[in-house]
Structures are given as structure tokens and as C-alpha cells.
Design a protein around this motif. Sequence first.
Motif, PDB file in Angstrom:
ATOM      1  N   ASN A   2      54.756  35.247  42.396  1.00 39.06           N
ATOM      2  CA  ASN A   2      53.812  35.974  43.212  1.00 39.06           C
ATOM      3  C   ASN A   2      52.395  35.807  42.650  1.00 39.06           C
ATOM      4  OD1 ASN A   2      52.263  38.049  44.407  1.00 39.06           O
ATOM      5  ND2 ASN A   2      54.080  39.301  44.688  1.00 39.06           N
ATOM      6  N   THR A   3      51.420  35.481  43.503  1.00 41.94           N
ATOM      7  CA  THR A   3      50.049  35.286  43.029  1.00 41.94           C
ATOM      8  C   THR A   3      49.446  36.582  42.490  1.00 41.94           C
ATOM      9  OG1 THR A   3      49.194  35.579  45.269  1.00 41.94           O
ATOM     10  CG2 THR A   3      49.572  33.330  44.538  1.00 41.94           C
ATOM     11  N   GLN A   4      49.813  37.710  43.093  1.00 47.36           N
ATOM     12  CA  GLN A   4      49.305  38.997  42.597  1.00 47.36           C
ATOM     13  C   GLN A   4      49.831  39.268  41.194  1.00 47.36           C
ATOM     14  OE1 GLN A   4      47.010  41.026  43.999  1.00 47.36           O
ATOM     15  NE2 GLN A   4      47.103  42.193  42.097  1.00 47.36           N
ATOM     16  N   LEU A   5      51.066  38.913  40.953  1.00 43.00           N
ATOM     17  CA  LEU A   5      51.645  39.098  39.630  1.00 43.00           C
ATOM     18  C   LEU A   5      50.926  38.220  38.611  1.00 43.00           C
ATOM     19  CD1 LEU A   5      53.786  40.508  37.947  1.00 43.00           C
ATOM     20  CD2 LEU A   5      55.367  38.697  38.568  1.00 43.00           C
ATOM     21  N   LEU A   6      50.614  36.999  38.993  1.00 42.18           N
ATOM     22  CA  LEU A   6      49.886  36.097  38.111  1.00 42.18           C
ATOM     23  C   LEU A   6      48.493  36.638  37.809  1.00 42.18           C
ATOM     24  CD1 LEU A   6      50.077  33.454  36.594  1.00 42.18           C
ATOM     25  CD2 LEU A   6      49.265  32.287  38.637  1.00 42.18           C
ATOM     26  N   GLU A   7      47.821  37.172  38.820  1.00 40.22           N
ATOM     27  CA  GLU A   7      46.507  37.783  38.606  1.00 40.22           C
ATOM     28  C   GLU A   7      46.617  38.981  37.663  1.00 40.22           C
ATOM     29  OE1 GLU A   7      44.799  38.733  42.406  1.00 40.22           O
ATOM     30  OE2 GLU A   7      44.894  36.647  43.063  1.00 40.22           O
ATOM     31  N   ASN A   8      47.665  39.784  37.833  1.00 39.88           N
ATOM     32  CA  ASN A   8      47.866  40.939  36.956  1.00 39.88           C
ATOM     33  C   ASN A   8      48.065  40.504  35.508  1.00 39.88           C
ATOM     34  OD1 ASN A   8      47.651  42.612  39.139  1.00 39.88           O
ATOM     35  ND2 ASN A   8      49.794  43.208  39.193  1.00 39.88           N
ATOM     36  N   LEU A   9      48.798  39.422  35.309  1.00 36.28           N
ATOM     37  CA  LEU A   9      49.008  38.924  33.952  1.00 36.28           C
ATOM     38  C   LEU A   9      47.690  38.460  33.327  1.00 36.28           C
ATOM     39  CD1 LEU A   9      52.367  37.000  34.412  1.00 36.28           C
ATOM     40  CD2 LEU A   9      51.996  39.116  33.130  1.00 36.28           C
ATOM     41  N   ALA A  41      48.225  50.793  34.448  1.00 35.11           N
ATOM     42  CA  ALA A  41      48.305  50.746  35.908  1.00 35.11           C
ATOM     43  C   ALA A  41      48.659  49.333  36.381  1.00 35.11           C
ATOM     44  CB  ALA A  41      46.979  51.193  36.523  1.00 35.11           C
ATOM     45  N   VAL A  42      48.089  48.324  35.729  1.00 39.45           N
ATOM     46  CA  VAL A  42      48.394  46.937  36.094  1.00 39.45           C
ATOM     47  C   VAL A  42      49.855  46.622  35.807  1.00 39.45           C
ATOM     48  CG1 VAL A  42      47.891  44.524  35.533  1.00 39.45           C
ATOM     49  CG2 VAL A  42      46.015  46.136  35.813  1.00 39.45           C
ATOM     50  N   VAL A  43      50.366  47.101  34.691  1.00 41.99           N
ATOM     51  CA  VAL A  43      51.773  46.883  34.357  1.00 41.99           C
ATOM     52  C   VAL A  43      52.671  47.565  35.391  1.00 41.99           C
ATOM     53  CG1 VAL A  43      53.588  47.455  32.690  1.00 41.99           C
ATOM     54  CG2 VAL A  43      51.419  46.518  31.895  1.00 41.99           C
ATOM     55  N   ASN A  44      52.350  48.795  35.744  1.00 43.94           N
ATOM     56  CA  ASN A  44      53.149  49.506  36.746  1.00 43.94           C
ATOM     57  C   ASN A  44      53.134  48.781  38.090  1.00 43.94           C
ATOM     58  OD1 ASN A  44      53.976  51.533  35.022  1.00 43.94           O
ATOM     59  ND2 ASN A  44      52.233  52.844  35.503  1.00 43.94           N
ATOM     60  N   GLU A  45      51.973  48.266  38.482  1.00 47.41           N
ATOM     61  CA  GLU A  45      51.878  47.512  39.726  1.00 47.41           C
ATOM     62  C   GLU A  45      52.731  46.247  39.654  1.00 47.41           C
ATOM     63  OE1 GLU A  45      48.605  44.978  42.297  1.00 47.41           O
ATOM     64  OE2 GLU A  45      47.889  46.402  40.805  1.00 47.41           O
ATOM     65  N   SER A  46      52.702  45.584  38.519  1.00 42.95           N
ATOM     66  CA  SER A  46      53.485  44.357  38.345  1.00 42.95           C
ATOM     67  C   SER A  46      54.979  44.642  38.428  1.00 42.95           C
ATOM     68  CB  SER A  46      53.157  43.700  37.002  1.00 42.95           C
ATOM     69  OG  SER A  46      51.801  43.336  36.945  1.00 42.95           O
ATOM     70  N   GLU A  48      56.374  47.080  40.083  1.00 45.01           N
ATOM     71  CA  GLU A  48      56.683  47.352  41.484  1.00 45.01           C
ATOM     72  C   GLU A  48      56.751  46.062  42.294  1.00 45.01           C
ATOM     73  OE1 GLU A  48      57.693  50.175  42.946  1.00 45.01           O
ATOM     74  OE2 GLU A  48      57.696  50.947  40.909  1.00 45.01           O
ATOM     75  N   LEU A  49      55.844  45.109  42.018  1.00 48.57           N
ATOM     76  CA  LEU A  49      55.879  43.836  42.721  1.00 48.57           C
ATOM     77  C   LEU A  49      57.204  43.111  42.467  1.00 48.57           C
ATOM     78  CD1 LEU A  49      52.276  42.491  42.035  1.00 48.57           C
ATOM     79  CD2 LEU A  49      53.242  43.070  44.263  1.00 48.57           C
ATOM     80  N   LEU A  50      57.644  43.122  41.228  1.00 47.73           N
ATOM     81  CA  LEU A  50      58.913  42.458  40.896  1.00 47.73           C
ATOM     82  C   LEU A  50      60.096  43.157  41.541  1.00 47.73           C
ATOM     83  CD1 LEU A  50      58.383  41.482  37.156  1.00 47.73           C
ATOM     84  CD2 LEU A  50      58.592  39.955  39.112  1.00 47.73           C
ATOM     85  N   LYS A  51      60.090  44.477  41.538  1.00 46.31           N
ATOM     86  CA  LYS A  51      61.172  45.230  42.165  1.00 46.31           C
ATOM     87  C   LYS A  51      61.244  44.934  43.658  1.00 46.31           C
ATOM     88  CE  LYS A  51      61.509  49.248  39.141  1.00 46.31           C
ATOM     89  NZ  LYS A  51      61.260  50.717  39.050  1.00 46.31           N
ATOM     90  N   ASN A  52      60.091  44.852  44.304  1.00 43.73           N
ATOM     91  CA  ASN A  52      60.042  44.605  45.748  1.00 43.73           C
ATOM     92  C   ASN A  52      60.468  43.184  46.080  1.00 43.73           C
ATOM     93  OD1 ASN A  52      59.222  47.205  46.266  1.00 43.73           O
ATOM     94  ND2 ASN A  52      57.062  46.673  46.254  1.00 43.73           N
ATOM     95  N   GLU A  53      60.240  42.232  45.181  1.00 40.61           N
ATOM     96  CA  GLU A  53      60.661  40.859  45.411  1.00 40.61           C
ATOM     97  C   GLU A  53      62.181  40.733  45.370  1.00 40.61           C
ATOM     98  OE1 GLU A  53      59.039  37.870  42.886  1.00 40.61           O
ATOM     99  OE2 GLU A  53      57.069  37.964  43.833  1.00 40.61           O
ATOM    100  N   GLN A  54      62.841  41.555  44.560  1.00 42.88           N
ATOM    101  CA  GLN A  54      64.278  41.464  44.393  1.00 42.88           C
ATOM    102  C   GLN A  54      65.035  42.057  45.578  1.00 42.88           C
ATOM    103  OE1 GLN A  54      65.151  43.242  40.625  1.00 42.88           O
ATOM    104  NE2 GLN A  54      64.215  41.581  39.475  1.00 42.88           N
ATOM    105  N   ILE A  55      64.367  42.869  46.369  1.00 39.73           N
ATOM    106  CA  ILE A  55      65.028  43.516  47.517  1.00 39.73           C
ATOM    107  C   ILE A  55      65.191  42.536  48.644  1.00 39.73           C
ATOM    108  CG2 ILE A  55      64.801  45.313  49.262  1.00 39.73           C
ATOM    109  CD1 ILE A  55      63.469  47.050  47.141  1.00 39.73           C
TER     110      ILE A  55
END
Length: 55
Positions: A2-9, A41-46, A48-55
Amino acid sequence: MNTQLLENLEVLKKGLVLLSEDRKVVLPHHKSFEHVEHLRAVVNESIELLKNEQI
């Protein structure tokens, strides 16, 4: 990945440098706390992004 995850990292990487011994300027305590809260906050968002990808 996910590009958002990469930006968060990238944000986490930059934020950790600001808090590490490699920083060029000493931050006041309240600024350090603000950075830590932002990084959390960035870690928490990341997470959530990973959890939503697995669904």
C-alpha cells in the motif's frame, strides 16, 4: 504494498531520526513528546491499513 503504508514508514523513519542521537538540534521536551505522539498515530494508522487489507 500500500502506498499509504510506504508513506507512513517514511514518516516514521524521519521522525525517529529527529528523536535519535543523530539529530542536529536538541529538541525541548514538549516537542519530543509531540513527535512521539505523532509517530504513535502513524503507527496506529499503519496497523489499521494492514488490518483492512487482510479483510
